[in-house]
Design a protein around this motif. Structure first.
Motif, PDB file in Angstrom:
ATOM      1  N   ARG A 223     -45.627  -2.863  71.955  1.00 11.99           N
ATOM      2  CA  ARG A 223     -47.041  -3.134  72.201  1.00 11.99           C
ATOM      3  C   ARG A 223     -47.877  -2.063  71.334  1.00 11.99           C
ATOM      4  O   ARG A 223     -49.035  -2.292  70.691  1.00 11.99           O
ATOM      5  N   LEU A 224     -47.556  -0.905  71.910  1.00  9.84           N
ATOM      6  CA  LEU A 224     -48.173   0.278  70.933  1.00  9.84           C
ATOM      7  C   LEU A 224     -47.916   0.096  69.640  1.00  9.84           C
ATOM      8  O   LEU A 224     -49.112   0.257  68.769  1.00  9.84           O
ATOM      9  N   ASP A 225     -46.954  -0.044  69.109  1.00  7.93           N
ATOM     10  CA  ASP A 225     -46.731  -0.181  67.640  1.00  7.93           C
ATOM     11  C   ASP A 225     -47.312  -1.401  67.093  1.00  7.93           C
ATOM     12  O   ASP A 225     -48.085  -1.196  65.891  1.00  7.93           O
ATOM     13  N   SER A 226     -47.404  -2.331  67.860  1.00  8.32           N
ATOM     14  CA  SER A 226     -48.164  -3.551  67.386  1.00  8.32           C
ATOM     15  C   SER A 226     -49.747  -3.267  67.174  1.00  8.32           C
ATOM     16  O   SER A 226     -50.227  -3.635  66.408  1.00  8.32           O
ATOM     17  N   GLU A 227     -50.293  -2.763  68.429  1.00  2.00           N
ATOM     18  CA  GLU A 227     -51.797  -2.691  68.541  1.00  2.00           C
ATOM     19  C   GLU A 227     -51.953  -1.355  67.368  1.00  2.00           C
ATOM     20  O   GLU A 227     -53.413  -1.312  66.921  1.00  2.00           O
ATOM     21  N   THR A 228     -51.325  -0.486  67.154  1.00  2.00           N
ATOM     22  CA  THR A 228     -51.487   0.649  66.110  1.00  2.00           C
ATOM     23  C   THR A 228     -50.917   0.404  64.705  1.00  2.00           C
ATOM     24  O   THR A 228     -51.207   1.433  64.009  1.00  2.00           O
ATOM     25  N   GLN A 229     -50.521  -0.803  64.617  1.00  2.00           N
ATOM     26  CA  GLN A 229     -49.823  -0.949  63.234  1.00  2.00           C
ATOM     27  C   GLN A 229     -48.855   0.332  62.951  1.00  2.00           C
ATOM     28  O   GLN A 229     -48.712   0.897  62.017  1.00  2.00           O
TER      29      GLN A 229
END
Length: 195
Positions: free
Chosen positions: A175-181
């Motif tokens: 989720r962190l990687d998705s939300e922060t690209q």
């Protein structure tokens, strides 16, 4: 009446040996691979040519690996249940980052590199911190855990719960990687045009 009070006072004064809650063992390291270039465009190209990090068909400048191992003794209680003793949680957390080979780059290029690598390190540290939080949570939950279930059944359910907690950590990381690209919204990109 006075004898009962005296006995209770004596019992209360007896030192008890309580097992201190174990801290997880955390082995943390930062490893590097080398990149080069005189401009930010060349350095960016070098990062994606030299990175050993490939996931989901993409190449990434950095990665954090959090590997867990847990162990404990399952001890039967006199009531037919089971309790955890000797809980041990180990986290091996490794961040892999690029390292620029400095070879006379301009002050502007080095300043941009330092901005970028600081943002990248901070992003990866969020993943490492999530691993540390998960290890601490595992240690807390395993410490002196008791169940009314027999040990064989408790062990199966407890191992499933440990796996779920680690899976939740992975979900948070995704989720962190998705939300922060993958950190781009946190400044993890080399701005082109610096020479």
């Amino acid at each position: 009446g006075k004898l009962l009070v005296l006995v209770l006072a004596l019992v209360a004064a007896i030192p008890t040996t309580t097992q201190a809650q174990p801290e997880p063992v955390i082995n943390f390291q930062i490893r590097h691979y080398e990149v080069a270039g005189m401009t930010t465009a060349e350095i960016s190209q070098s990062v994606f040519q030299n990175t050993p990090v490939g996931m989901d068909g993409g190449r990434f400048a950095a990665v954090t690996h959090n590997r867990f191992s847990t162990s404990y003794s399952a001890v039967a209680t006199t009531q037919g249940g089971c309790e955890v003793k000797n809980a041990r949680v180990v986290l091996d957390s490794t961040i892999l980052l690029p390292r620029l080979v400095e070879s006379g780059q301009s002050a502007r290029v080095l300043a941009e590199w330092n901005r970028y690598i600081g943002a990248l390190r901070a992003h990866e540290q969020l993943h490492a911190s999530n691993g540390k939080f998960t290890a601490e949570t595992l240690a807390t939950r395993l410490f002196a855990f008791k169940s009314h279930l027999p040990c064989q059944q408790m062990r199966v359910k407890l191992d499933q719960a440990v796996d779920r907690l680690i899976q939740n950590m992975g979900d948070w990381d995704r989720r962190l990687d998705s939300e922060t690209q993958h950190g781009k919204s946190q400044g993890v990109y080399l701005r082109p045009g610096f020479r």
